[in-house]
Motif scaffolding. Sequence first.
Motif, mmCIF file in Angstrom:
data_model
loop_
_atom_site.group_PDB
_atom_site.id
_atom_site.type_symbol
_atom_site.label_atom_id
_atom_site.label_comp_id
_atom_site.label_asym_id
_atom_site.label_seq_id
_atom_site.Cartn_x
_atom_site.Cartn_y
_atom_site.Cartn_z
ATOM 1 N N ASP A 214 -12.685 1.591 -11.890
ATOM 2 C CA ASP A 214 -12.485 2.395 -10.689
ATOM 3 C C ASP A 214 -13.539 2.061 -9.629
ATOM 4 N N ARG A 215 -13.355 2.644 -8.443
ATOM 5 C CA ARG A 215 -14.220 2.328 -7.306
ATOM 6 C C ARG A 215 -15.676 2.715 -7.546
ATOM 7 N N SER A 216 -15.892 3.818 -8.270
ATOM 8 C CA SER A 216 -17.269 4.253 -8.493
ATOM 9 C C SER A 216 -18.020 3.252 -9.369
ATOM 10 N N ARG A 217 -17.317 2.664 -10.344
ATOM 11 C CA ARG A 217 -17.990 1.696 -11.221
ATOM 12 C C ARG A 217 -18.174 0.354 -10.531
ATOM 13 N N VAL A 218 -17.187 -0.078 -9.762
ATOM 14 C CA VAL A 218 -17.315 -1.358 -9.073
ATOM 15 C C VAL A 218 -18.398 -1.287 -8.004
ATOM 16 N N ALA A 219 -18.719 -0.066 -7.528
ATOM 17 C CA ALA A 219 -19.799 0.093 -6.538
ATOM 18 C C ALA A 219 -21.155 -0.286 -7.109
ATOM 19 N N LEU A 220 -21.250 -0.407 -8.449
ATOM 20 C CA LEU A 220 -22.503 -0.856 -9.057
ATOM 21 C C LEU A 220 -22.858 -2.277 -8.635
ATOM 22 N N LEU A 221 -21.836 -3.106 -8.359
ATOM 23 C CA LEU A 221 -22.095 -4.504 -8.015
ATOM 24 C C LEU A 221 -22.874 -4.629 -6.712
ATOM 25 N N PRO A 222 -22.393 -4.050 -5.582
ATOM 26 C CA PRO A 222 -23.221 -4.139 -4.371
ATOM 27 C C PRO A 222 -24.556 -3.426 -4.511
ATOM 28 N N LEU A 223 -24.615 -2.403 -5.351
ATOM 29 C CA LEU A 223 -25.899 -1.715 -5.558
ATOM 30 C C LEU A 223 -26.925 -2.653 -6.179
ATOM 31 N N VAL A 224 -26.547 -3.332 -7.278
ATOM 32 C CA VAL A 224 -27.508 -4.225 -7.932
ATOM 33 C C VAL A 224 -27.804 -5.442 -7.058
ATOM 34 N N THR B 234 -27.165 -19.011 -10.317
ATOM 35 C CA THR B 234 -26.331 -17.805 -10.409
ATOM 36 C C THR B 234 -24.896 -18.039 -9.948
ATOM 37 N N ALA B 235 -24.533 -19.297 -9.653
ATOM 38 C CA ALA B 235 -23.142 -19.596 -9.300
ATOM 39 C C ALA B 235 -22.193 -19.271 -10.446
ATOM 40 N N ILE B 236 -22.715 -19.250 -11.684
ATOM 41 C CA ILE B 236 -21.866 -18.953 -12.847
ATOM 42 C C ILE B 236 -21.434 -17.496 -12.876
ATOM 43 N N CYS B 237 -21.879 -16.715 -11.910
ATOM 44 C CA CYS B 237 -21.410 -15.331 -11.782
ATOM 45 C C CYS B 237 -19.879 -15.289 -11.768
ATOM 46 N N GLY B 238 -19.265 -16.330 -11.187
ATOM 47 C CA GLY B 238 -17.818 -16.376 -11.096
ATOM 48 C C GLY B 238 -17.114 -16.704 -12.395
ATOM 49 N N ALA B 239 -17.862 -17.040 -13.439
ATOM 50 C CA ALA B 239 -17.241 -17.400 -14.721
ATOM 51 C C ALA B 239 -17.451 -16.341 -15.791
ATOM 52 N N MET B 240 -18.039 -15.208 -15.438
ATOM 53 C CA MET B 240 -18.367 -14.202 -16.441
ATOM 54 C C MET B 240 -17.135 -13.373 -16.840
ATOM 55 N N PRO B 241 -16.768 -13.378 -18.121
ATOM 56 C CA PRO B 241 -15.601 -12.585 -18.552
ATOM 57 C C PRO B 241 -15.841 -11.082 -18.514
ATOM 58 N N GLU B 242 -17.094 -10.662 -18.657
ATOM 59 C CA GLU B 242 -17.416 -9.235 -18.727
ATOM 60 C C GLU B 242 -18.063 -8.764 -17.431
ATOM 61 N N PHE B 243 -17.744 -7.559 -17.012
ATOM 62 C CA PHE B 243 -18.289 -6.985 -15.779
ATOM 63 C C PHE B 243 -19.811 -6.851 -15.862
ATOM 64 N N GLU B 244 -20.324 -6.508 -17.051
ATOM 65 C CA GLU B 244 -21.770 -6.324 -17.215
ATOM 66 C C GLU B 244 -22.538 -7.615 -16.938
ATOM 67 N N TRP B 245 -21.964 -8.759 -17.371
ATOM 68 C CA TRP B 245 -22.615 -10.040 -17.085
ATOM 69 C C TRP B 245 -22.609 -10.317 -15.582
ATOM 70 N N ASN B 246 -21.559 -9.891 -14.898
ATOM 71 C CA ASN B 246 -21.523 -10.037 -13.450
ATOM 72 C C ASN B 246 -22.646 -9.253 -12.789
ATOM 73 N N LEU B 247 -22.931 -8.069 -13.306
ATOM 74 C CA LEU B 247 -24.019 -7.265 -12.738
ATOM 75 C C LEU B 247 -25.359 -7.985 -12.878
ATOM 76 N N VAL B 248 -25.591 -8.572 -14.057
ATOM 77 C CA VAL B 248 -26.853 -9.285 -14.294
ATOM 78 C C VAL B 248 -26.983 -10.466 -13.333
#
Length: 515
Positions: free
Chosen positions: A136-146, A181-195
């Motif tokens: 949902d939108r509240s969880r995806v908002a974590l990405l711009p936050l981090v 950090t270009a591999i951000c686009g290859a992460m299967p899990e959302f948590e890895w995207n945050l990192v």
Amino acid sequence: MDRVGQKDSIVGERLPFFWAGCAAISLGVMLHLPMLAMAHKMGNHLAGMTMDPGMWFGMALILIGALLACFGALPKKRAPHGEHAGTSFEAPDSTPLNRWHAATLLVLTLGLVIDVMKPATLGFVLPGMAAEYGIDRSRVALLPLVALTGTTIGSFLWGWLADIYGRRVSILLSTILFVSTAICGAMPEFEWNLVMCFLMGTSAGGMLPVIYTLLAEVMPPRHRSWVLVLVGGTGLVGGYIAASGAAYVLEPIYGWRSLWLQGFPSGLLLLALARFIPETPRFLAKRGRTSELAEMQRKFGLRPKPRPAHPPKDSPSPKGHRQITVALTVTALCWSFVNFGLLLWLPSDLQSRGYSAEIGSGILARSSLIAFPTILLAAFFYARHSSKWTLVGTVSLTFIGLLGALLPAKLLSWEPMLVSVIAMLIVGTNGTIAVLLPYTAENYPLGTRGRATGLVAGSSKFGGVAVQVAALVGFAPTLVGAALALLLPTAASVGMVAWAGRESRGRSLRELDAE
């Protein structure tokens, strides 16, 4: 590559380690591509998949490569101090811009475009990411936050590194992390995207203040002001254009993940052009790298001049220096809340006023079009009239826009009035950020210039972090509420810069440093 200075190393003092690290990073990123190619055949969908051994090995290579490249880029700590370690270097005011200045400007502008493009891509990535991960939108908002938290930390970190290890090294280290950090686009899990997104933000946050700092130190005083504003403004606008253009071309075919992966070739391009990024001459003198210093003097027309043993009698006191730091930091904080808060909430506010999403977007587009020439005007006034009063003027325009937002609802319901108010806010914020960091870079001595510019740059992103936290808890103020909260701090920042600021236009950095 020029022969002179090769022994000192054009990239660092451990050249083989640097390029070996870059090669390992490149191989590590490429090992993520097979899984992405497989996902492309399935609608670019990777969520929930298990990372294959090649991806894990690639991540290990990237980590090892980043450490090797950083080791290769950093200078030896025990390098001897040169005989000119306490000397200030600057080109005479009459020095014309030559091909070396032009090459530096083009490469650093490209660096700013690449740097701005990565965080600007966030807005285009979020919808596709939310849909693929099913969040949902509240969880995806974590990405711009981090990401914004990373950029804030990066501004402080790289500014500090620039003062300790040199401007050029700081830019290279930031670029290395950017490529990794270009591999951000290859992460299967959302948590890895945050990192990865946090690390990406850290790298992106560092380049902007360091580039301003470096340009201030190698450009002739006569050209420094307009160059700083124009390069910075072009980089900011170019980054957003590049992000939107890439989203338009790549996302429909390759999905949102491709927008992260573009950081790989663009970052490698910047590393390949590293020979055109100079180092601060005084840093070379301090490290005893005499042949590189001689080349710098020849190429950029720099002349040595020992720093005065005692500052002029009429120079500002340390207390005055603290005052300008407070003034610029408050200005940056106000800008960040207006830009990341009030302007970010505008589409929702317009819809609450009864405008459809299409009409609201049209109002914002017309307002932005009115504000488009802001950067050129800011560069003109900054270079031809006054650096201090140009900054005061742009912040004042923002203040007038905030006042306009407090007009009665009946007046703001008239579309031309609403467009004028929004345009004033956009003109003010665009103009302020175009001159704020160049002005900061000019107002601090060599030993603290990187940290001071990093502090102000980090403060200019803090509002974004606060806004994302507010969004996570469901808080979104109205246009009137946000304007009312920001009115007094913005007025205070205008007064503080007018009182504590000093004129830097056309003045020698030697003279400013002596103060």
